[in-house]
Design a protein around this motif. Sequence first.
Motif, PDB file in Angstrom:
ATOM      1  N   VAL A 111      26.013  -6.749  11.042  1.00 21.14           N
ATOM      2  CA  VAL A 111      26.014  -6.708   9.581  1.00 21.14           C
ATOM      3  C   VAL A 111      27.451  -6.567   9.108  1.00 21.14           C
ATOM      4  O   VAL A 111      28.284  -5.917   9.760  1.00 21.14           O
ATOM      5  CB  VAL A 111      25.142  -5.540   9.058  1.00 21.14           C
ATOM      6  N   ALA A 160      18.092  -3.384  10.156  1.00 19.94           N
ATOM      7  CA  ALA A 160      18.437  -4.480   9.246  1.00 19.94           C
ATOM      8  C   ALA A 160      17.486  -4.503   8.049  1.00 19.94           C
ATOM      9  O   ALA A 160      17.899  -4.763   6.913  1.00 19.94           O
ATOM     10  CB  ALA A 160      18.399  -5.812   9.995  1.00 19.94           C
ATOM     11  N   LYS A 161      16.218  -4.232   8.298  1.00 21.21           N
ATOM     12  CA  LYS A 161      15.245  -4.226   7.215  1.00 21.21           C
ATOM     13  C   LYS A 161      15.538  -3.107   6.227  1.00 21.21           C
ATOM     14  O   LYS A 161      15.392  -3.284   5.006  1.00 21.21           O
ATOM     15  CB  LYS A 161      13.836  -4.075   7.783  1.00 21.21           C
ATOM     16  N   TYR A 164      18.259  -4.122   4.033  1.00 24.15           N
ATOM     17  CA  TYR A 164      17.809  -5.117   3.059  1.00 24.15           C
ATOM     18  C   TYR A 164      17.017  -4.480   1.917  1.00 24.15           C
ATOM     19  O   TYR A 164      17.169  -4.881   0.749  1.00 24.15           O
ATOM     20  CB  TYR A 164      16.960  -6.158   3.783  1.00 24.15           C
ATOM     21  N   ARG A 167      19.153  -0.049   0.538  1.00 19.45           N
ATOM     22  CA  ARG A 167      20.617   0.099   0.537  1.00 19.45           C
ATOM     23  C   ARG A 167      21.044   1.426  -0.090  1.00 19.45           C
ATOM     24  O   ARG A 167      22.018   2.056   0.354  1.00 19.45           O
ATOM     25  CB  ARG A 167      21.254  -1.059  -0.223  1.00 19.45           C
ATOM     26  N   ASP A 200      25.901  -8.043   4.115  1.00 19.27           N
ATOM     27  CA  ASP A 200      25.691  -9.427   4.552  1.00 19.27           C
ATOM     28  C   ASP A 200      25.069  -9.432   5.945  1.00 19.27           C
ATOM     29  O   ASP A 200      25.698  -9.011   6.925  1.00 19.27           O
ATOM     30  CB  ASP A 200      27.016 -10.194   4.572  1.00 19.27           C
ATOM     31  N   LEU A 201      23.830  -9.925   6.015  1.00 17.66           N
ATOM     32  CA  LEU A 201      23.122 -10.068   7.277  1.00 17.66           C
ATOM     33  C   LEU A 201      23.110 -11.538   7.689  1.00 17.66           C
ATOM     34  O   LEU A 201      23.262 -12.426   6.842  1.00 17.66           O
ATOM     35  CB  LEU A 201      21.687  -9.548   7.137  1.00 17.66           C
ATOM     36  N   LEU A 206      17.844 -12.836   7.589  1.00 19.29           N
ATOM     37  CA  LEU A 206      17.379 -12.781   6.201  1.00 19.29           C
ATOM     38  C   LEU A 206      16.115 -13.619   6.011  1.00 19.29           C
ATOM     39  O   LEU A 206      15.168 -13.183   5.344  1.00 19.29           O
ATOM     40  CB  LEU A 206      18.483 -13.281   5.268  1.00 19.29           C
ATOM     41  N   MET A 209      13.166 -11.818   7.579  1.00 22.72           N
ATOM     42  CA  MET A 209      12.752 -10.646   6.802  1.00 22.72           C
ATOM     43  C   MET A 209      12.066 -11.058   5.511  1.00 22.72           C
ATOM     44  O   MET A 209      11.087 -10.428   5.089  1.00 22.72           O
ATOM     45  CB  MET A 209      13.967  -9.749   6.513  1.00 22.72           C
ATOM     46  N   GLU A 210      12.565 -12.096   4.868  1.00 24.53           N
ATOM     47  CA  GLU A 210      11.924 -12.565   3.644  1.00 24.53           C
ATOM     48  C   GLU A 210      10.501 -13.035   3.918  1.00 24.53           C
ATOM     49  O   GLU A 210       9.572 -12.728   3.145  1.00 24.53           O
ATOM     50  CB  GLU A 210      12.750 -13.688   3.028  1.00 24.53           C
TER      51      GLU A 210
END
Length: 315
Positions: A111, A160-161, A164, A167, A200-201, A206, A209-210
Amino acid sequence: TVSVLYCDRRTMCDDDDDCCCGFGWKGVAVGVVVFIGCLLTVILVPMSLKTVEFDEIAVDYNKVTRSIDQTPLEEGLHDVGPAGKLIKFKTTQQVGQIDDLETLTADSIEVELDVIVLYSIERQEVFEIIDKFGDQDAHDAFIRQVCENTIRQVAQGFTAKQFYLQRHDFQLTLIRVLTQLLTDVRAHAKVDSVQVVSVDLPPRVLSAMEASILAEQDIQNAEAERITQLQAASIALALANSEARLVQIAAERDVALTQQEALQAVLSERATMQARTDAFRNVSTELGYGGEFFLDSYLKYLVAVNNAGDTIFGV
């Protein structure tokens, strides 16, 4: 009479080398000394005067004796001498801009972070800062290094999730850990604010995860719809039970009323029969007739009443 003093340069210089109409060697020497004195004044006075701005605090360092004056200098113009040097520190809030910092998340995904750290020095600890770091540039570099290491350390506790979706939680944790760490390492500075500007991943992460988040939202929507349907069915069942209970209550009330009316009719009929019985008994007793007469007469009366006058006696 006007006397005119005439000075023959050649004659006087021959008589007195130190005069020479005021331009002898002594005059020249004095002029040179005066010139040098003025020149030194012009040069040394500006070198001795130093300015401290409103947002600064300074310490006088003597470059010849290599000593530090123990009185901090505030805003204004100060005479520190030609050998003096001001070591200045900003007292206002400083901005530590950390861009494109690469680190790993808890699930080992790379990241890239942009973080702004706002901090300020402890004014009363300016001499300790000089002893440990020397000047503001070295102190700022140390603060930056501590911030970068802390960001990497805290980032390794978040997936990472979480970066996202949460934060703000990362930012709060970073403020808490960085504040404590600056105290532990005696950095002589305090954290005023931390802002995570960007996270920024990798694009593939991304996208995954989306898609995962959309699937979870679909599941949640279906579950919410199912719960809504169950609630609607429960409400309908409750209403049906309530209506059935109301019908049952109304039926029980009607039965009770019917039973009450029947009971009242029975009681009324019994009272009527009893009254008639008592009346015939009294009449037969007063006339001196016996019980057979009373019974025969009473039965005839009942038959006549029930037949509405169509009965014929004595045939």
